[in-house]
Design an enzyme around this catalytic site. Structure first.
Site, PDB file in Angstrom:
ATOM      1  N   ASP A  76       0.911  -1.273   0.041  1.00 56.39           N
ATOM      2  CA  ASP A  76       0.141   0.064  -0.201  1.00 56.39           C
ATOM      3  C   ASP A  76       1.009   1.247   0.081  1.00 56.39           C
ATOM      4  OD1 ASP A  76      -2.301  -1.662  -0.038  1.00 56.39           O
ATOM      5  OD2 ASP A  76      -2.400  -1.485   2.363  1.00 56.39           O
TER       6      ASP A  76
ATOM      7  N   LYS B 151       0.883  -7.938  -2.483  1.00 56.04           N
ATOM      8  CA  LYS B 151      -0.378  -7.570  -2.734  1.00 56.04           C
ATOM      9  C   LYS B 151      -0.595  -6.319  -3.410  1.00 56.04           C
ATOM     10  CE  LYS B 151      -3.681  -6.559   0.258  1.00 56.04           C
ATOM     11  NZ  LYS B 151      -4.369  -5.289  -0.394  1.00 56.04           N
TER      12      LYS B 151
ATOM     13  N   ASP C 185      -5.107  -7.654  -5.859  1.00 52.86           N
ATOM     14  CA  ASP C 185      -6.495  -7.458  -4.792  1.00 52.86           C
ATOM     15  C   ASP C 185      -7.365  -6.370  -5.616  1.00 52.86           C
ATOM     16  OD1 ASP C 185      -8.176  -7.652  -2.632  1.00 52.86           O
ATOM     17  OD2 ASP C 185      -6.946  -6.357  -1.349  1.00 52.86           O
ATOM     18  N   LEU C 186      -8.049  -6.541  -6.365  1.00 51.64           N
ATOM     19  CA  LEU C 186      -8.886  -5.833  -7.000  1.00 51.64           C
ATOM     20  C   LEU C 186     -10.385  -5.774  -6.598  1.00 51.64           C
ATOM     21  CD1 LEU C 186      -7.042  -5.160 -10.680  1.00 51.64           C
ATOM     22  CD2 LEU C 186      -6.982  -3.910  -8.614  1.00 51.64           C
ATOM     23  N   LYS C 187     -10.729  -6.854  -6.087  1.00 51.12           N
ATOM     24  CA  LYS C 187     -11.943  -7.082  -5.465  1.00 51.12           C
ATOM     25  C   LYS C 187     -13.220  -7.257  -6.461  1.00 51.12           C
ATOM     26  CE  LYS C 187     -11.012  -5.863  -0.904  1.00 51.12           C
ATOM     27  NZ  LYS C 187      -9.684  -5.363  -1.049  1.00 51.12           N
TER      28      LYS C 187
ATOM     29  N   ASP D  54     -19.010  -7.216 -10.712  1.00 47.54           N
ATOM     30  CA  ASP D  54     -19.678  -6.789 -12.088  1.00 47.54           C
ATOM     31  C   ASP D  54     -20.482  -8.004 -12.755  1.00 47.54           C
ATOM     32  OD1 ASP D  54     -20.242  -5.120 -14.174  1.00 47.54           O
ATOM     33  OD2 ASP D  54     -18.504  -3.965 -13.953  1.00 47.54           O
ATOM     34  N   ILE D  55     -21.006  -7.988 -13.737  1.00 48.57           N
ATOM     35  CA  ILE D  55     -21.724  -8.680 -14.352  1.00 48.57           C
ATOM     36  C   ILE D  55     -20.703  -9.939 -14.698  1.00 48.57           C
ATOM     37  CG2 ILE D  55     -23.569  -7.215 -15.256  1.00 48.57           C
ATOM     38  CD1 ILE D  55     -22.181  -7.339 -18.080  1.00 48.57           C
ATOM     39  N   PRO D  56     -21.417 -11.326 -14.793  1.00 52.20           N
ATOM     40  CA  PRO D  56     -20.277 -12.388 -15.045  1.00 52.20           C
ATOM     41  C   PRO D  56     -19.545 -12.233 -16.320  1.00 52.20           C
ATOM     42  CG  PRO D  56     -22.611 -12.964 -14.541  1.00 52.20           C
ATOM     43  CD  PRO D  56     -22.599 -11.576 -14.593  1.00 52.20           C
TER      44      PRO D  56
ATOM     45  N   THR E  20     -18.230  -9.572 -17.639  1.00 49.26           N
ATOM     46  CA  THR E  20     -17.240  -8.375 -17.289  1.00 49.26           C
ATOM     47  C   THR E  20     -16.144  -9.151 -16.156  1.00 49.26           C
ATOM     48  OG1 THR E  20     -18.662  -6.675 -17.586  1.00 49.26           O
ATOM     49  CG2 THR E  20     -16.631  -6.156 -16.622  1.00 49.26           C
TER      50      THR E  20
ATOM     51  N   THR F 184     -14.691  -5.456   5.926  1.00 48.21           N
ATOM     52  CA  THR F 184     -14.600  -5.116   7.524  1.00 48.21           C
ATOM     53  C   THR F 184     -15.202  -3.866   7.761  1.00 48.21           C
ATOM     54  OG1 THR F 184     -12.351  -4.681   6.887  1.00 48.21           O
ATOM     55  CG2 THR F 184     -12.627  -6.441   8.132  1.00 48.21           C
TER      56      THR F 184
ATOM     57  N   ARG G 198      -1.330  -7.721  13.578  1.00 49.37           N
ATOM     58  CA  ARG G 198      -0.471  -6.870  14.321  1.00 49.37           C
ATOM     59  C   ARG G 198       0.244  -7.585  15.435  1.00 49.37           C
ATOM     60  NH1 ARG G 198      -1.972  -4.505  10.691  1.00 49.37           N
ATOM     61  NH2 ARG G 198      -3.137  -2.539  10.563  1.00 49.37           N
TER      62      ARG G 198
ATOM     63  N   GLN H  23      -7.645  -0.567  11.966  1.00 50.81           N
ATOM     64  CA  GLN H  23      -7.791  -2.075  11.928  1.00 50.81           C
ATOM     65  C   GLN H  23      -8.643  -2.216  13.388  1.00 50.81           C
ATOM     66  OE1 GLN H  23      -8.113  -4.070   9.593  1.00 50.81           O
ATOM     67  NE2 GLN H  23      -6.396  -4.148   8.074  1.00 50.81           N
TER      68      GLN H  23
ATOM     69  N   GLY I 259       0.515  -4.885   6.055  1.00 50.26           N
ATOM     70  CA  GLY I 259       0.963  -3.809   5.389  1.00 50.26           C
ATOM     71  C   GLY I 259       1.774  -2.724   6.294  1.00 50.26           C
ATOM     72  N   ARG I 260       0.955  -1.954   7.073  1.00 48.10           N
ATOM     73  CA  ARG I 260       1.727  -1.066   8.007  1.00 48.10           C
ATOM     74  C   ARG I 260       2.537  -1.571   9.100  1.00 48.10           C
ATOM     75  NH1 ARG I 260      -3.926   1.974   8.926  1.00 48.10           N
ATOM     76  NH2 ARG I 260      -4.532  -0.178   8.356  1.00 48.10           N
TER      77      ARG I 260
HETATM   78  O1  C5P Z   1      -1.956  -1.958   6.760  1.00 45.11           O
HETATM   79  P1  C5P Z   1      -2.468  -3.152   7.018  1.00 45.11           P
HETATM   80  O2  C5P Z   1      -1.683  -4.254   7.603  1.00 45.11           O
HETATM   81  O3  C5P Z   1      -3.794  -2.923   7.802  1.00 45.11           O
HETATM   82  O4  C5P Z   1      -2.942  -3.733   5.612  1.00 45.11           O
HETATM   83  C1  C5P Z   1      -3.740  -4.709   5.479  1.00 45.11           C
HETATM   84  C2  C5P Z   1      -4.281  -4.786   3.855  1.00 45.11           C
HETATM   85  O5  C5P Z   1      -5.249  -5.900   4.001  1.00 45.11           O
HETATM   86  C3  C5P Z   1      -4.573  -3.591   3.270  1.00 45.11           C
HETATM   87  O6  C5P Z   1      -4.278  -3.597   1.889  1.00 45.11           O
HETATM   88  C4  C5P Z   1      -6.063  -3.604   3.354  1.00 45.11           C
HETATM   89  O7  C5P Z   1      -6.604  -3.040   2.160  1.00 45.11           O
HETATM   90  C5  C5P Z   1      -6.390  -5.181   3.249  1.00 45.11           C
HETATM   91  N1  C5P Z   1      -7.663  -5.590   3.922  1.00 45.11           N
HETATM   92  C6  C5P Z   1      -8.032  -5.449   4.948  1.00 45.11           C
HETATM   93  N2  C5P Z   1      -9.439  -5.852   5.561  1.00 45.11           N
HETATM   94  C7  C5P Z   1      -9.938  -6.635   4.632  1.00 45.11           C
HETATM   95  C8  C5P Z   1      -9.661  -6.767   3.369  1.00 45.11           C
HETATM   96  C9  C5P Z   1      -8.449  -6.372   2.881  1.00 45.11           C
HETATM   97  O8  C5P Z   1      -7.326  -4.711   5.958  1.00 45.11           O
HETATM   98  N3  C5P Z   1     -11.225  -7.191   4.982  1.00 45.11           N
END
Ligand code: C5P
Length: 231
Positions: free
Chosen positions: A14, A36, A63-65, A68-70, A72, A127, A177, A186, A206-207
């Protein structure tokens, strides 16, 4: 049916520039083997960022989630197969037909092209939205029955899903974490050990790594929690 190997850490890339993405991949590969790519980085740089990660030898979780219609979604999934991503996400709420079309498209293209089929990972409920555990379970079951390889879920949901769904499937868990992490957005967090104990196969982080003073050291520390020290 996906093979359930030992759990792996995925770095959520990210960041907002290609340089920063390259910098993290350079620093962390081969300790971290999957990166990711989300909608920010992909919107800004497109397949270039996927190529960059592949050039270093690492793999991509796109991770583009998709939702859309099937037709596409199945076309987008075919492009993801061509991009050689290891795994990708789509919304289970898109429905049975959409998931089945996506799964068929991935299987067909992989078969005719000889490329590896990406793992299809379903998003149950974001979430940021409220959902009961029953709703999450229902969506997970529905997605897996329609051809998904796994689902995104919190560590808290993971244990219940593993217990209640009698089929082999992958669980991808964000919100990891360390015990000494500072608070952020989070809410349902878990440590590496808790997530693996709950049955997660891929931990998306991520972070905690991106913002660490020494990202490689932090990644090694988290891998140590996963596999034991020295990894
Ligand atoms: O920085 P952090 O560890 O919170 O990053 C978590 C990653 O997981 C982010 O890219 C976030 O978009 C993704 N994510 C999430 N919760 C979800 C689905 C994806 O935190 N339910």
């Amino acid at each position: 049916m996906p093979r359930l190997n030992k759990p792996q850490i995925i770095l959520a890339l990210d960041v907002d520039t290609l340089e920063s993405a390259a910098d993290f991949v350079n620093k962390l590969y081969p300790k971290i083997k999957i990166f990711k790519v989300g909608s920010q980085l992909f919107t800004a740089y497109g397949p270039k960022v996927v190529e960059l990660i592949h050039q270093k030898g690492a793999e991509v979780f796109l991770d583009l989630k998709y939702l859309d219609i099937p037709n596409t979604v199945s076309s987008a999934v075919a492009e993801a197969v061509r991009l050689k991503v290891k795994m990708l996400t789509l919304h289970i709420s898109g429905g049975k037909e959409m998931i089945e079309a996506a799964a068929a498209s991935a299987r067909h293209l992989a078969k005719v092209s000889g490329l590896k089929r990406p793992l299809l990972i379903g998003v149950t409920v974001l979430t940021s939205q409220k959902a009961s555990s029953g709703e999450v379970l229902k969506l997970a079951r529905q997605g897996l029955a329609s051809g998904l390889d796994g689902v995104v879920c919190s560590a808290r949901e993971a244990a219940a899903l593993r217990k209640k769904i009698k089929k082999s499937f992958l669980m991808v868990t964000p919100g990891i974490r360390t015990n000494n992490s500072v608070g952020d957005d989070q809410k349902r967090t878990a440590t590496v050990k808790e997530a693996v104990g709950a049955g997660s196969n891929f931990l998306v982080i991520g972070r905690p790594i991106l913002k660490a003073a020494d990202p490689l050291k932090k990644a090694e520390e988290l891998l140590g929690d996963l596999y034991g020290a020295g990894n």
